[in-house]
Design an enzyme around this catalytic site. Sequence first.
Site, PDB file in Angstrom:
ATOM      1  N   ASN A  26      -8.462  -2.511  -2.736  1.00 22.70           N
ATOM      2  CA  ASN A  26      -9.842  -2.159  -2.413  1.00 22.70           C
ATOM      3  C   ASN A  26     -10.089  -0.649  -2.488  1.00 22.70           C
ATOM      4  O   ASN A  26     -11.236  -0.205  -2.605  1.00 22.70           O
ATOM      5  CB  ASN A  26     -10.266  -2.733  -1.056  1.00 22.70           C
ATOM      6  CG  ASN A  26      -9.476  -2.148   0.097  1.00 22.70           C
ATOM      7  OD1 ASN A  26      -8.255  -2.148   0.071  1.00 22.70           O
ATOM      8  ND2 ASN A  26     -10.167  -1.664   1.110  1.00 22.70           N
ATOM      9  N   HIS A  27      -9.021   0.128  -2.462  1.00 25.09           N
ATOM     10  CA  HIS A  27      -9.210   1.572  -2.601  1.00 25.09           C
ATOM     11  C   HIS A  27      -9.228   2.024  -4.054  1.00 25.09           C
ATOM     12  O   HIS A  27      -9.439   3.197  -4.337  1.00 25.09           O
ATOM     13  CB  HIS A  27      -8.121   2.328  -1.825  1.00 25.09           C
ATOM     14  CG  HIS A  27      -8.451   2.463  -0.369  1.00 25.09           C
ATOM     15  ND1 HIS A  27      -8.998   3.600   0.171  1.00 25.09           N
ATOM     16  CD2 HIS A  27      -8.343   1.580   0.645  1.00 25.09           C
ATOM     17  CE1 HIS A  27      -9.199   3.414   1.468  1.00 25.09           C
ATOM     18  NE2 HIS A  27      -8.804   2.193   1.779  1.00 25.09           N
ATOM     19  N   ASP A  70       0.816  -1.219   0.000  1.00 29.47           N
ATOM     20  CA  ASP A  70       0.000   0.000   0.000  1.00 29.47           C
ATOM     21  C   ASP A  70       0.848   1.266   0.000  1.00 29.47           C
ATOM     22  O   ASP A  70       1.819   1.361   0.742  1.00 29.47           O
ATOM     23  CB  ASP A  70      -0.866   0.060   1.278  1.00 29.47           C
ATOM     24  CG  ASP A  70      -1.924  -1.020   1.324  1.00 29.47           C
ATOM     25  OD1 ASP A  70      -2.954  -0.798   1.971  1.00 29.47           O
ATOM     26  OD2 ASP A  70      -1.714  -2.102   0.734  1.00 29.47           O
ATOM     27  N   ASP A 127     -23.128  29.696   6.090  1.00 28.67           N
ATOM     28  CA  ASP A 127     -22.883  30.859   5.259  1.00 28.67           C
ATOM     29  C   ASP A 127     -23.052  30.466   3.808  1.00 28.67           C
ATOM     30  O   ASP A 127     -22.124  30.028   3.146  1.00 28.67           O
ATOM     31  CB  ASP A 127     -21.465  31.343   5.532  1.00 28.67           C
ATOM     32  CG  ASP A 127     -21.161  32.601   4.774  1.00 28.67           C
ATOM     33  OD1 ASP A 127     -19.976  32.899   4.600  1.00 28.67           O
ATOM     34  OD2 ASP A 127     -22.122  33.262   4.340  1.00 28.67           O
ATOM     35  N   ASP A 179      -3.968  -0.224  -3.585  1.00 28.91           N
ATOM     36  CA  ASP A 179      -4.120   0.885  -2.633  1.00 28.91           C
ATOM     37  C   ASP A 179      -3.097   1.990  -2.883  1.00 28.91           C
ATOM     38  O   ASP A 179      -2.344   2.386  -1.991  1.00 28.91           O
ATOM     39  CB  ASP A 179      -4.066   0.387  -1.182  1.00 28.91           C
ATOM     40  CG  ASP A 179      -5.416  -0.133  -0.712  1.00 28.91           C
ATOM     41  OD1 ASP A 179      -5.594  -0.342   0.503  1.00 28.91           O
ATOM     42  OD2 ASP A 179      -6.307  -0.332  -1.567  1.00 28.91           O
ATOM     43  N   HIS A 228      -2.762  -4.596   2.377  1.00 30.38           N
ATOM     44  CA  HIS A 228      -4.077  -4.322   2.960  1.00 30.38           C
ATOM     45  C   HIS A 228      -4.070  -4.010   4.450  1.00 30.38           C
ATOM     46  O   HIS A 228      -4.965  -3.341   4.944  1.00 30.38           O
ATOM     47  CB  HIS A 228      -5.006  -5.511   2.685  1.00 30.38           C
ATOM     48  CG  HIS A 228      -6.471  -5.245   2.842  1.00 30.38           C
ATOM     49  ND1 HIS A 228      -7.084  -4.096   2.439  1.00 30.38           N
ATOM     50  CD2 HIS A 228      -7.461  -6.019   3.337  1.00 30.38           C
ATOM     51  CE1 HIS A 228      -8.395  -4.172   2.691  1.00 30.38           C
ATOM     52  NE2 HIS A 228      -8.644  -5.332   3.240  1.00 30.38           N
ATOM     53  N   SER A 236     -18.920  20.098  -8.498  1.00 30.28           N
ATOM     54  CA  SER A 236     -18.528  21.494  -8.433  1.00 30.28           C
ATOM     55  C   SER A 236     -18.009  21.858  -7.049  1.00 30.28           C
ATOM     56  O   SER A 236     -17.420  22.902  -6.849  1.00 30.28           O
ATOM     57  CB  SER A 236     -19.729  22.379  -8.753  1.00 30.28           C
ATOM     58  OG  SER A 236     -20.747  22.116  -7.790  1.00 30.28           O
ATOM     59  N   ASP A 240     -23.368  15.874  -5.200  1.00 33.94           N
ATOM     60  CA  ASP A 240     -22.761  16.908  -6.034  1.00 33.94           C
ATOM     61  C   ASP A 240     -22.361  16.312  -7.373  1.00 33.94           C
ATOM     62  O   ASP A 240     -21.196  16.082  -7.652  1.00 33.94           O
ATOM     63  CB  ASP A 240     -21.543  17.472  -5.286  1.00 33.94           C
ATOM     64  CG  ASP A 240     -20.803  18.509  -6.108  1.00 33.94           C
ATOM     65  OD1 ASP A 240     -19.591  18.677  -5.873  1.00 33.94           O
ATOM     66  OD2 ASP A 240     -21.434  19.142  -6.982  1.00 33.94           O
TER      67      ASP A 240
END
Lengths: 202, 725
Positions: free
Chosen positions: B247-248, B186, B700, B215, B483, B664, B660
């Site tokens: 797996n990633h 990894d 905000d 990974d 992993h 953006s 999203d």
Amino acid sequence: MPPKKIEPKKPEPKKPEPKKDAAPAAKPAPLPEPLPEPPKEPDFDPKSVAIEFSTDQIEEFKEAFTLFDRTPTGEMKITYAQCGDVMRALGQNPTNADVLKVLGKPRPEDMSIKMLDFETFLPMLQHISRAKDQGNFEDFVEGLRVFDKEGNGTIMGAELRHVLATLGERMTEDEVDRLMAGQEDANGCINYTSFVKHILSG
Amino acid sequence: MGCGMGKSRIQPNKCDRVSISVPAATAIRAALLIQRWYRQYVARLEMRRRCTWNIFQSIEYAGEQDQIKLYHFFGFLMDHFTPASSERNLISHIFRENEVCRDADWERYFCYKDIEVPDSYCGPHLAFPMTFCGVSKLMEAFKLKQQLHARYVLQILGETWRLLRILPNINHVSVCHTKEITICGDLHGQLEDLLLIFYKNGLPSCEKPYVFNGDFVDRGKNSLEILLILFGFLLVYPNEVHLNRGNHEDHIVNLRYGFTKEVLGKYRVHGKKILKLLQKIFSWLPLATVINHKVLVVHGGISDSTDLDMVARMDRHRYVSVLRPPKAIRPTLNGNKAGSGKDEDASGPAEGRRRRVRSLTNTSAPGQRNNIPRRSLHNLPTGGAQLNCSVEDELKERRRLAGFDQTYREVKTLDSDSDPEFGEPTETHGHEWKQIVNLLWNDPMPQNGCISNEVRGGGCYWGPDVTEEVLGKHNLQLLIRSHECKQDGYEFCHNRRVLTIFSASNYYEVGSNRGAYIRMGHDLVPHFIQYQASRTCRELTLRQSVGWTERSALRALRQQLFVHKSDLVGAFQEFDPNNTGVISLRHWATATERVLKLGLPWRVLRPQLINRAQHGMVDYQQWIRELSITEPKPEVSDTSIMETMYKNHSNLETIFRIIDTDHSGLISFEEFRQTWKLLSSHLKMEISDKAITDLAQSMDFNKDGSIDINEFMEAFRLVDLSTHA
């Protein structure tokens, strides 16, 4: 965390020195007798130990024990070789010889094979926790002061290394390096009071 | 005092330079004292280190479990809500993973040609086909923290995609007398580690083959740079560089663990396209590598149903995200399985219902695509241009063998990129999917057997008996996987038949662990090289390093405690019926574990977490107050919604990013409201519209009525003010 131990009994007066040369002797010394203990202790009998730890303490010991458990099925067992480390992690301070004694003096080849469960471990821990002569800050500093030839609060790093690697329950070169990391000044000297503080605060 | 294990001697052995100046017995006594205290010091450090490790790992895996639960919830929505439902519509697009079917359309979509590189661009310029010089230039640029222009990014990715499509599911590699192969685990976006490996070991070349075991992305902040470098080398040395999927390498996981955010942050205009292309590339990454027919290299591991022949035959790219099984085997509302009959158990990765699946015998095999012999490029001239021509020829040849009769620009689609949702998924797909999940998600365990991995929420744990069986069945002698983070960068288990290799040093925290890589020659004996990327931590003593990592772990743990504070207070109060405000330490430990479910040694950790425990009792209200975590600025009257927000910080962010759709980074008030509705469905909680509106009002919003996701998440990040070590 503060070591959990029963009040140690008052330390006995220091043992008489067997007659030996001051300088490192050339003659091979006979295998030294165990330095004086109360005469001829019987073998350790776990059943004879009354457990005085509180339930809370025991729960905590169990957690620590589990941290070192590497068995396939999480059986709550450790090897004989780990026993000393687990006791030390719990704040006790046995010598290797002390540990071997409570383990029943196993053969070296058994150390990483034979296993110990928590119920067997607990009386051993209790016994060790009652040991006299645990040593405190002052004892420690005294022990090192003997090497302070100039009486100025420092000792020679090289001498200490030598002592630790060749006497007593010898340490490996690696262990000595790690212990002394960052302790020696430019002249190879160690301020032993801060050295002791460094060790004791781990 | 007694004698130690070694015989003590009075005379010195070798170190005659130093003589001991004191009486021998005094010296011995001093030695014994120091030695036993040193051993205690080391043992206590070791225990602290193990505790710290436990904390990090349990929080990490709890996060993964959370993620999978969330995704599972989405799956549930997809399966059980009507298409008209608004919740379903918010998320359905993530399941429509391959909207455009035809390769030609894809090529148009990903075309970089219209993207102009402005004169003001001072990053590297790349020429194609890719050369060794090009990759070197790229690496140098990244070292200088430059960013590659989107045009070149898309170009590299496009080339990579074309190459990966003709690679087999399982790379077969030969290591001969003169060549050693290097295997890395990894990397997780930690560019310093990759550069350190190249520095110590040399760059990939014809003489220096590499396997990268998955990974590559997420968590670290240079995931994209790592990918571009690895893909660059892959393009230049397709026979020597081998990439396995981890797996990633999965866009759903990336939503949570930072890769999506990284790409969108670095490429505001083209980020979405880049992500889409990466989605396809990930699905086309090979699943495993086999060295000399004897050593299997795969990211996660194996299971009792692992069948490499099935793995070799499948259409791996159908499984764009491995988190969700194909439709055929998902359970219906009333618990019956839709479609499949033979499977004993066919449910999704979470929920612990996995059981053994009988392995299937062969079904029809789609062509020899996966059996293309690799021709060596060794005997080809090494002049730059010629070499590249040969690579082109090589690729053309392979495509021809694979049944792509046209040149690759004119390739028409097979069913290769059709949406798994569109086609009729079969039982076979269910079995194939399971194979992939196991290869990418599994972890070894010491006990025999094969049980579902509740901790991560995906895949299984497999035991030494399964290792023997699978290795035996396929005539293999060693399994190398990654992993899992390991203290020393590598670790053997299962009688040294399974080897974990992990190459991201300081993974949890500076000083937490070393990284390592493997060198292996013809004899297939692994040799390890370990390292730690940060200069600072190399200079730390063991004690300082343990201390640093420990402080970080405790901070993370205090945050977890804080976000669960009302649950904790509730649990404590169960032990305090008379409302005295104090409970025993034992009850404190039990209650805390009950709420957090991290399986940690609470009593051992107690001194680090609780300042004052009088007579074994804890004033729990005060303790919670003293956790010293600041609440962020926007104050919201409804405290329970705040707590939900903290507890579900990652889930919220994941949902935002899914909603999203145009990537953006902004969502509207309405989308914000929908996010909360989704989350409250998932958590089975009631959150009133008024509470959400109030919350929104405290935010905000930009003038156009949208909020920035990053700002929002940042505003609600918890800050640990605790100053004690």
